[in-house]
Design a protein around this motif. Structure first.
Motif, PDB file in Angstrom:
ATOM      1  N   GLU A   1       2.428   3.451  -8.232  1.00 31.28           N
ATOM      2  CA  GLU A   1       1.253   3.495  -9.096  1.00 31.28           C
ATOM      3  C   GLU A   1       0.821   4.934  -9.375  1.00 31.28           C
ATOM      4  OE1 GLU A   1      -1.905   1.180  -7.508  1.00 31.28           O
ATOM      5  OE2 GLU A   1      -3.143   1.350  -9.302  1.00 31.28           O
ATOM      6  N   LEU A   2       0.903   5.756  -8.365  1.00 33.92           N
ATOM      7  CA  LEU A   2       0.479   7.145  -8.517  1.00 33.92           C
ATOM      8  C   LEU A   2       1.688   8.064  -8.425  1.00 33.92           C
ATOM      9  CD1 LEU A   2      -2.705   7.095  -6.277  1.00 33.92           C
ATOM     10  CD2 LEU A   2      -2.581   6.927  -8.753  1.00 33.92           C
TER      11      LEU A   2
ATOM     12  N   PHE B   1      -9.178  12.365  -1.941  1.00 30.73           N
ATOM     13  CA  PHE B   1      -8.262  12.771  -0.885  1.00 30.73           C
ATOM     14  C   PHE B   1      -7.773  11.559  -0.122  1.00 30.73           C
ATOM     15  CE2 PHE B   1     -12.633  13.137   0.530  1.00 30.73           C
ATOM     16  CZ  PHE B   1     -12.644  12.441   1.722  1.00 30.73           C
ATOM     17  N   THR B   2      -6.565  11.663   0.399  1.00 31.95           N
ATOM     18  CA  THR B   2      -6.019  10.531   1.140  1.00 31.95           C
ATOM     19  C   THR B   2      -6.720  10.444   2.488  1.00 31.95           C
ATOM     20  OG1 THR B   2      -4.253  11.997   1.845  1.00 31.95           O
ATOM     21  CG2 THR B   2      -3.742  10.483   0.067  1.00 31.95           C
ATOM     22  N   LEU B   3      -6.973   9.213   2.902  1.00 31.34           N
ATOM     23  CA  LEU B   3      -7.702   8.999   4.148  1.00 31.34           C
ATOM     24  C   LEU B   3      -6.732   8.944   5.319  1.00 31.34           C
ATOM     25  CD1 LEU B   3     -10.294   6.343   2.981  1.00 31.34           C
ATOM     26  CD2 LEU B   3     -10.683   8.757   3.457  1.00 31.34           C
ATOM     27  N   PRO B   4      -7.042   9.645   6.394  1.00 32.27           N
ATOM     28  CA  PRO B   4      -6.145   9.657   7.542  1.00 32.27           C
ATOM     29  C   PRO B   4      -6.239   8.388   8.385  1.00 32.27           C
ATOM     30  CG  PRO B   4      -7.997  11.115   7.914  1.00 32.27           C
ATOM     31  CD  PRO B   4      -8.165  10.569   6.532  1.00 32.27           C
TER      32      PRO B   4
ATOM     33  N   LEU C   1       0.821  -1.214   0.000  1.00 27.84           N
ATOM     34  CA  LEU C   1       0.000   0.000   0.000  1.00 27.84           C
ATOM     35  C   LEU C   1       0.856   1.266   0.000  1.00 27.84           C
ATOM     36  CD1 LEU C   1      -2.892   1.168   0.215  1.00 27.84           C
ATOM     37  CD2 LEU C   1      -2.525   1.267   2.667  1.00 27.84           C
ATOM     38  N   ASP C   2       0.525   2.157  -0.930  1.00 25.83           N
ATOM     39  CA  ASP C   2       1.212   3.450  -0.986  1.00 25.83           C
ATOM     40  C   ASP C   2       0.311   4.509  -0.379  1.00 25.83           C
ATOM     41  OD1 ASP C   2       2.942   5.561  -1.757  1.00 25.83           O
ATOM     42  OD2 ASP C   2       1.684   5.894  -3.524  1.00 25.83           O
ATOM     43  N   ARG C   3      -0.881   4.648  -0.914  1.00 27.09           N
ATOM     44  CA  ARG C   3      -1.820   5.580  -0.300  1.00 27.09           C
ATOM     45  C   ARG C   3      -3.243   5.105  -0.492  1.00 27.09           C
ATOM     46  NH1 ARG C   3      -0.081  10.444  -4.325  1.00 27.09           N
ATOM     47  NH2 ARG C   3       1.749   9.161  -4.530  1.00 27.09           N
ATOM     48  N   LEU C   4      -4.079   5.557   0.423  1.00 24.47           N
ATOM     49  CA  LEU C   4      -5.469   5.155   0.455  1.00 24.47           C
ATOM     50  C   LEU C   4      -6.291   6.395   0.152  1.00 24.47           C
ATOM     51  CD1 LEU C   4      -7.119   2.666   1.084  1.00 24.47           C
ATOM     52  CD2 LEU C   4      -7.128   3.358   3.475  1.00 24.47           C
ATOM     53  N   ILE C   5      -7.057   6.332  -0.939  1.00 27.52           N
ATOM     54  CA  ILE C   5      -7.745   7.531  -1.401  1.00 27.52           C
ATOM     55  C   ILE C   5      -9.238   7.278  -1.454  1.00 27.52           C
ATOM     56  CG2 ILE C   5      -8.059   9.053  -3.407  1.00 27.52           C
ATOM     57  CD1 ILE C   5      -5.111   8.400  -4.100  1.00 27.52           C
TER      58      ILE C   5
END
Lengths: 350, 529
Positions: free
Chosen positions: B360-361, B337-340, B325-329
């Motif tokens: 990926e992004l 937006f990225t989820l905290p 996982l890189d970021r959760l959007i």
């Protein structure tokens, strides 16, 4: 959750970096550079390399003096591009220090003193050029004779190199043996006294076009079309500038062909195409909206025609562009596009 | 004229990445053990909880009532027990906490009585609108505006176009695509109900040409129906409401106005289906289609998810590979937006959860200087000059930014996407907007305190004047009273000699005493007279 990154949208980018834009613009000058080398000898190659060298050197020194890391600034390749553009404008056999002085003003003063890339009001290469033209008129007006013109002799690679670095060939010849008045010089000097036929009888002309310069301009035009095709620049400024020159030259020429040069000579000699596609399009110092760029191009075209015709310089791209650079912020002020939903027409949809 | 889509110059073509989630049909996500339901999942006033902790609720029961005109109720997505009504983190870029109703599900998924609108074909528009309002339908496209309010404004205006927005131009997201492909009939039924409310001249479903399945399904279903299927070229952000309207009708929503002002109502296709389900099945808005995608997920696709489902549970269901996982959007890669945190619920506006793998992004590169190339201006769908806005935002020249129509920016991110210098332009605009709004609030606050201060001053002055007037009144009254007591004006001269004589006596006595004092102690307290 600690491993996930938090960044602001958008999370995608076409990217490429400013350096890719710069390098592609530089690549687009290749046809023009080759044409210059073909017609005016290898001197331009030395000028281009010298200017790029001094450009990078002065950029690095200035950025260091401003207390910033020099690498990011050098990586954007903007100093290289400015050097290339000035190198293409300098007479091929001008002495080496001409490029040093030119780049000092272009990068050191016109660019870095204003805050570096993106913050300069004036086109750096043209500031360098104008400083040189005013300060060193002799060195800056001795253009090599174009190949194919009767009585022209071309300096070879070794001779050209020695002329640039020492001022004389190995045989002791000076630069004078290789230079000749340019087509625009001829027009300027004789347009009040000679008829059009007499003017075009000069060896610098052939069939009504300026020998050598015509091809050089065609080559820069080809590079410009590459820029437009790759969408590296918008069409507005160059098309407006060339259109204005064409219209003005046509009107005046049709009215009095003996006193005013033809549109063909205006469009395809001197720095017209180079200026239209590589100088007037400099996004930093140009107006920013599409409409603003149209006005900018029209302004450059008018000034170019006026200075060439009634001024004391045979070519005028640099002056015309710098004067319009001054006007760009004003143009920006009055050419803000109509944003979506502002004063929209309530036109019928079907 | 059938094809009314117009050529448009703005926009960008980011990689679509839609095929990852379109392979399988929409699946039902499992009922989670716990539901988190924010009372505000829409634009407008938050709903008010009408359940108590410990209360058992059944699926579809109202647990929070709309409060005010622009508001929407919230329903229980499954049966269970209310365990808390408290502040809980909600999906918001800032990780904001808001009032949420927490339900522990019992796994029975037991329905309360469903109340479809009987004889909906003959019901009045008002009854239809009330039913939609009662079912908590809000715009599922992203903004979450209460649908009944929008339709109400449409019913009052002269509407020419009813647009159902199935453009879905954000990369990765395919929720509307699959919905249209699998439930084309429902989309058109919804369109029919909506058309009854706003009585448009034409009803159009707008789709980008990258959704052939959906186009085919809709065309087949629309055969004979009074609905046109309009296919527009794929380009981001043509699915923005204002942009869709411009492409299809050639009209622009006026600055500060709404689409109804120019005779247009635009709703997401998912919203149309929600309206249909509410009216025909009596199903309130308790679930939605969510695209779960991104290379960090082992299983990608579209899921019908109960509102309130914790995102963490969904990710587990989709086999999230944590180490990748890189970021959760939440939302797509352009505007999401990225989820905290993962302990956040799916809400009415959650159209996509994107769990991207490393690489990926875009990783934000070093910001280079703006070279004013103007690519951003070419891409801007609002015809702004992003390069100028950036300059003004950076220099805190907010007045000029506003003059360059900063507030017409829809934050689509097309400018930042094309920027060769890696400038996070949208972030600059958000900053400038925030600063301007803040300054405006400060100004209003200062204005209010000034008004308060001045009205207080005025009030004090008024009270003082009234007091003074009363005092004067009393004095006058006392005087009048005294005069009345003494028998009136004609009696006074008769008494005067006696009074004068008494006064004279007192004065002489005083004078005599003063003389004595002065001879004893000097002039010390001789001023007693």
């Amino acid at each position: 959750m600690s491993n996930a990154v938090h960044v602001s949208s958008p999370h995608l980018a076409a990217g490429g970096g400013a350096q890719r834009v710069m390098l592609q613009v530089a690549a687009a000058t290749l046809p023009g550079l080759l044409a210059l080398l073909w017609f005016f000898g290898p001197g331009t190659l030395f000028q281009v390399l010298l200017c790029m060298f001094f450009g990078v050197l002065i950029e690095a020194l200035c950025v260091l003096a401003r207390g910033r890391p020099p690498l990011p600034a050098l990586r954007d390749c903007s100093a290289l591009l400015s050097g290339l553009l000035l190198g293409l404008s300098i007479p091929p056999l001008a002495p080496w220090w001409i490029s040093a002085v030119g780049m000092l003003f272009a990068i050191g003063i016109a660019k870095q003193l204003y805050g570096g890339l993106g913050a300069n009001l004036f086109n750096p290469a043209m500031v360098g050029y104008v400083v040189l033209l005013i300060s060193f008129p002799v060195e800056m007006t001795q253009w090599s004779a174009p190949a194919g013109v009767a009585g022209a002799s071309q300096a070879g690679f070794a001779d050209a190199m020695q002329l640039v670095f020492t001022g004389a060939t190995a045989a002791g010849d000076g630069i004078d043996g290789y230079t000749m008045a340019t087509a625009l010089d001829v027009v300027r000097a004789n347009r009040l006294t000679l008829t059009e036929q007499e003017l075009l009888a000069f060896p610098q002309f052939d069939d009504g076009i300026a020998t050598g310069w015509f091809t050089v301009n065609l080559a820069f035009l080809a590079g410009g079309i590459f820029l437009l095709w790759r969408r590296l620049t918008s069409w507005h400024a160059p098309v407006a500038m060339l259109g204005t020159i064409a219209v003005l030259a046509f009107l005046f020429h049709a009215n009095d062909p003996d006193r005013f040069a033809s549109p063909l000579i205006h469009l395809f000699s001197g720095a017209t195409m180079f200026g239209a596609f590589f100088i007037a399009t400099d996004p930093v110092s140009c107006a920013t909206s599409a409409r603003g760029r149209l006005y900018f191009g029209i302004g450059v075209g008018c000034l170019l025609f006026v200075i060439r015709t009634w001024g004391s310089y045979p070519d005028a791209v640099a002056f015309a562009v710098l004067l319009m650079n001054l006007a760009a912020p004003l143009l920006d002020q009055y050419t803000i596009p109509r944003a979506y939903g502002h004063g929209a027409k309530r036109s019928s949809g079907s | 004229m059938n094809m009314i889509a117009r050529a448009f110059g703005w926009g960008v073509h980011p990689p679509e990445n839609k095929s990852q989630s379109t392979a399988a049909p929409i699946q039902q996500a499992p009922v989670p053990s716990r539901l988190i339901l924010p009372v505000q999942q829409h634009i407008g006033a938050p709903a008010e909880a009408v359940v108590e902790v410990g209360q058992r609720v059944r699926k579809g029961e109202v647990i929070a009532e709309a409060s005010g005109f622009v508001s929407a109720p919230v329903h229980a997505p499954s049966s269970g027990t209310v365990t808390a009504i408290c502040e809980h983190a909600v999906p918001h870029p800032s990780g904001l906490a808001e009032t949420c109703i927490l339900i522990e599900t019992d796994g029975l998924d037991e329905w309360a009585e469903r109340k479809p609108l009987a004889d909906h074909a003959t019901q009045s528009p008002v009854a239809l609108l009330e039913h939609i309002r009662g079912c908590g339908v809000a715009g599922l496209g992203g903004a979450g505006f209460p649908t009944a309010v929008k339709l109400g404004s449409g019913a009052r205006s002269n509407i020419e176009f009813l647009l159902l927005n199935g453009v879905e131009c954000e990369p990765y997201i395919t929720a509307d695509d699959r919905l249209m492909a699998e439930r084309a009939r429902a989309v058109l039924d919804g369109a029919g109900l909506l058309a009854r409310l706003v009585r448009p001249k034409r009803t159009l479903v707008v789709i980008e040409d990258n959704k052939p399945d959906a186009i085919r399904a809709l065309r087949a279903a629309a055969d004979g129906a009074n609905v046109e299927i309009v296919v527009i070229p794929t380009k981001y952000p043509s699915g923005g409401e204002k942009q869709t309207i411009q492409i299809v009708t050639g009209r622009e929503v006026p600055h500060g106005g709404i689409p109804a002002d120019i005779g247009v109502i635009c709703l997401n296709v998912g919203t149309a289906v929600a309206v249909r389900d509410a009216v025909i099945d009596g199903t309130p808005l308790i679930s939605r289609i969510v695209t779960l995608t991104g290379n960090a997920l082992g299983r990608r696709g579209n899921f019908e998810v109960l509102l309130g489902t914790p995102i963490g549970e969904l990710l587990r269901h989709c086999a999230l590979e944590d180490d990748r996982l890189d970021r959760l959007i939440m939302g797509g890669p352009m505007m999401g937006f990225t989820l905290p945190s993962r302990d956040l619920p799916v809400v009415k506006t959650t159209n996509c959860i994107l769990a991207s793998a490393v690489g990926e992004l875009r990783t934000p590169g070093p910001e280079q200087p703006c070279i004013r190339c103007g690519l951003c201006a070419d891409a801007c769908p609002a015809r702004l000059l992003p390069q100028q806005l950036y300059w003004y935002a950076r220099a805190s020249e907010f007045e000029r930014a506003e003059k360059h129509h900063l507030f017409d920016c829809i934050e689509c991110g097309a400018c930042a996407y094309v920027c060769p210098s890696n400038i996070p332009l949208v972030q600059y605009y958000r900053y400038a907007k925030g600063e301007i709004r803040h300054a405006e609030q400060e100004r209003i606050k200062a204005e209010r305190s000034r008004e308060r201060f001045e009205s207080r001053k005025e009030r004090l002055a008024r009270e003082e004047a009234e007091k003074e007037a009363r005092r004067k009144e009393r004095r006058e009254a006392a005087k009048r009273k005294a005069q009345e007591k003494s028998g009136g004006d004609d009696a006074a001269p008769a008494l005067a000699p006696e009074i004068a004589a008494a006064v004279e006596r007192v004065r002489q006595k005083k004078a005599a005493r003063q003389r004595d004092d002065e001879s004893d102690t000097g002039n010390a307290d001789g001023s007693g007279s």
